[in-house]
Design a protein around this motif. Structure first.
Motif, short mmCIF file in Angstrom:
data_model
loop_
_atom_site.label_atom_id
_atom_site.label_comp_id
_atom_site.label_asym_id
_atom_site.label_seq_id
_atom_site.Cartn_x
_atom_site.Cartn_y
_atom_site.Cartn_z
N ASP A 1 48.33 -50.63 1.60
CA ASP A 1 47.38 -49.73 2.27
C ASP A 1 46.62 -50.46 3.36
O ASP A 1 46.41 -49.92 4.46
N ASP B 1 48.81 -50.75 6.35
CA ASP B 1 48.88 -49.43 6.98
C ASP B 1 47.65 -49.23 7.88
O ASP B 1 47.76 -48.91 9.07
N LEU B 2 46.51 -49.45 7.30
CA LEU B 2 45.22 -49.26 7.96
C LEU B 2 45.04 -50.16 9.17
O LEU B 2 44.73 -49.71 10.28
N ALA C 1 47.29 -49.60 12.17
CA ALA C 1 46.85 -48.47 13.00
C ALA C 1 45.69 -48.88 13.90
O ALA C 1 45.66 -48.54 15.09
N LEU D 1 46.86 -50.87 16.84
CA LEU D 1 47.43 -50.10 17.95
C LEU D 1 46.33 -49.43 18.76
O LEU D 1 46.34 -49.48 19.99
N VAL E 1 39.31 -41.05 14.99
CA VAL E 1 40.35 -41.64 14.14
C VAL E 1 39.98 -43.07 13.79
O VAL E 1 40.01 -43.47 12.63
N LEU F 1 51.10 -44.31 17.97
CA LEU F 1 51.39 -44.33 16.54
C LEU F 1 52.84 -43.97 16.21
O LEU F 1 53.47 -44.67 15.40
N PHE G 1 55.59 -46.62 16.85
CA PHE G 1 55.40 -47.72 15.89
C PHE G 1 55.91 -47.33 14.52
O PHE G 1 56.63 -48.09 13.86
N LYS H 1 59.07 -48.83 11.95
CA LYS H 1 58.95 -49.20 10.54
C LYS H 1 59.87 -48.35 9.68
O LYS H 1 60.43 -48.82 8.68
N MET I 1 56.71 -45.29 5.10
CA MET I 1 55.88 -45.57 3.92
C MET I 1 54.45 -45.94 4.34
O MET I 1 53.88 -46.88 3.80
N ARG I 2 53.91 -45.19 5.27
CA ARG I 2 52.56 -45.44 5.75
C ARG I 2 51.75 -44.16 5.64
O ARG I 2 51.49 -43.48 6.64
N PRO I 3 51.34 -43.81 4.44
CA PRO I 3 50.67 -42.52 4.24
C PRO I 3 49.41 -42.36 5.09
O PRO I 3 49.12 -41.28 5.58
N ARG I 4 48.68 -43.42 5.24
CA ARG I 4 47.46 -43.38 6.01
C ARG I 4 47.76 -42.99 7.47
O ARG I 4 47.19 -42.05 8.01
N SER I 5 48.66 -43.72 8.10
CA SER I 5 49.00 -43.43 9.49
C SER I 5 49.67 -42.06 9.61
O SER I 5 49.45 -41.34 10.58
N VAL J 1 47.06 -39.43 9.83
CA VAL J 1 46.47 -39.39 11.17
C VAL J 1 47.38 -38.63 12.13
O VAL J 1 46.95 -37.73 12.86
#
Lengths: 227, 227
Positions: free
Chosen positions: A83, A86-87, A90, A93, A157, B94, B97, B101, B150-154, B157
């Motif tokens: 996580d 992931d965070l 982002a 970027l 965001v 985003l 990118f 992945k 596999m980037r649930p957070r992104s 968004v």
DNA sequence: TATTGTTGGATTGGATCCAATCATACAATA
DNA sequence: TATTGTATGATTGGATCCAATCCAACAATA
């Protein structure tokens, strides 16, 4: 000042105050990942009804601080190395991109505001302020850097990403060391920014975020493998 | 399948249904920018109380579809060229990118799912389905491309960004032309993706989004200068 | 004993009701 | 006439109350 204008007088609602309260407890680590948040408990604690608590929880879900399952209530979201990656990816970027746009728009007043927020962070470290205030001032500096980009959508965001990132930052084993490093980097960032060196500022910001992320992720990996 | 797992059975709440309903009205253009949303009106229309309506509006505010001011209610957020640029630039950072992945993680099943969603979009265009369904299928394709990251957070968004981007897409003067172009580009994207050509897929996706954004922004600029 | 069924308290989701705020129209005043 | 003050209906925010769902403990059955 080339910043996006917000309504200057916004009456504070109970829902908003409850949201702030719970967010602070989560970010501060009082409510760890997996912790069940009971509406009634919060409501009693704050002397309000469950309605604003529920509405606050909905907002926190949008921020990724809690996970809500129907009829099962809200649970503080879990932290993990994946996580964090992931965070921070982002953020890596968005923030450098925004700082590039910001420099192009920044007025002298904007730059003065950045310097001011940098000094405030500096002073708070010198005073040894508590982590919550340091975090707030650290983010105020970042915000000041990015705000002149005039991108309210992207700023929103980045703001929500930071709320979650902050949970990781607060876990750090050696906060003092991280803070000293951050301050040093803030000074470099400000110099490049003031000189309107777009590429250099973006590079420094990327490194600033990447280094912090690296520290956090490796620390998490150690604790995850340790179990 | 290398996708992030969601709870397989999520009881639908009235709040969620109301949120979907209002979101659809906004995205579909029934409620244009600046439109006042009255809680009581929606509640009566759907035969529910104001509570779930209010909670739905809070969620939509987090998505950027409405702006809420205390004691003044919710207003549909305004569209503008600047906002579109803000939005699409964030997607441009985003999505490419995430697709990089995703390719690294994608299983054969993931790729089969992408092909399936591409064909569904193709078939819907051939049938001349209504814009709402086309939009849903278009986004289903994008989601299928990115999900294996596999980037649930992104992903969350990007999902909210798309909800707003969709409002702009629906304004397009020549939707049929844009759809044909999109489908053509989807085919190219899929080929590069299937061949696991990371750089090429990212390049195509960047161009895909940038071209759509360019069309929309120039159209908005014309109408803004005219308007 | 392991599995399935049942029951009651705890908790959430939603409806109804009340209080606070806002907006508009109108009156008062300079 | 232009501006400021006031009152009333409309609307939102929050509290209280009710219904639906969940969960844990216990009972029943094979």
């Amino acid at each position: 000042m080339a910043t996006t204008d917000k309504p200057l007088l916004q009456r504070q609602t109970v829902t908003a105050m409850v949201a702030q309260y719970i967010a602070a407890r989560i970010i501060g680590g009082d409510y760890p990942g997996g912790h069940q948040i009971r509406q009634e408990a919060i409501a009693a604690e704050l002397g309000v009804s469950r309605i604003p608590v529920r509405e606050a929880l909905l907002q926190l879900e949008a921020d990724g601080l809690v996970v809500i399952r129907t009829h099962r209530g809200a649970v503080v979201s879990e932290l993990s190395a994946d996580d964090a990656i992931d965070l921070f990816d982002a953020r890596l970027l968005l923030e450098p991109f925004l700082v590039e746009k910001a420099i192009a728009h920044a007025s002298d007043q904007d730059i003065a505001a950045i310097e001011k927020s940098m000094r405030a962070y500096e002073a708070a470290i010198a005073r040894g302020d508590d982590p919550k205030d340091l975090s707030r001032l650290n983010w105020a500096f970042h915000t000041a850097l990015l705000e002149p980009s005039m991108r309210p959508r992207s700023m929103a965001v980045v703001q929500t990403l930071y709320n979650s990132a902050d949970r990781y930052l607060r876990l750090q084993i050696e906060p003092a060391k991280a803070q000293a490093k951050a301050l040093q980097e803030h000074r470099q960032l400000f110099e490049a920014y003031r000189g309107r060196d777009i590429a250099e500022t973006a590079r420094l910001l990327r490194k600033h975020i990447a280094d912090a992320a690296g520290e956090i992720v490796s620390q998490l990996r150690r604790s995850e493998s340790a179990g």
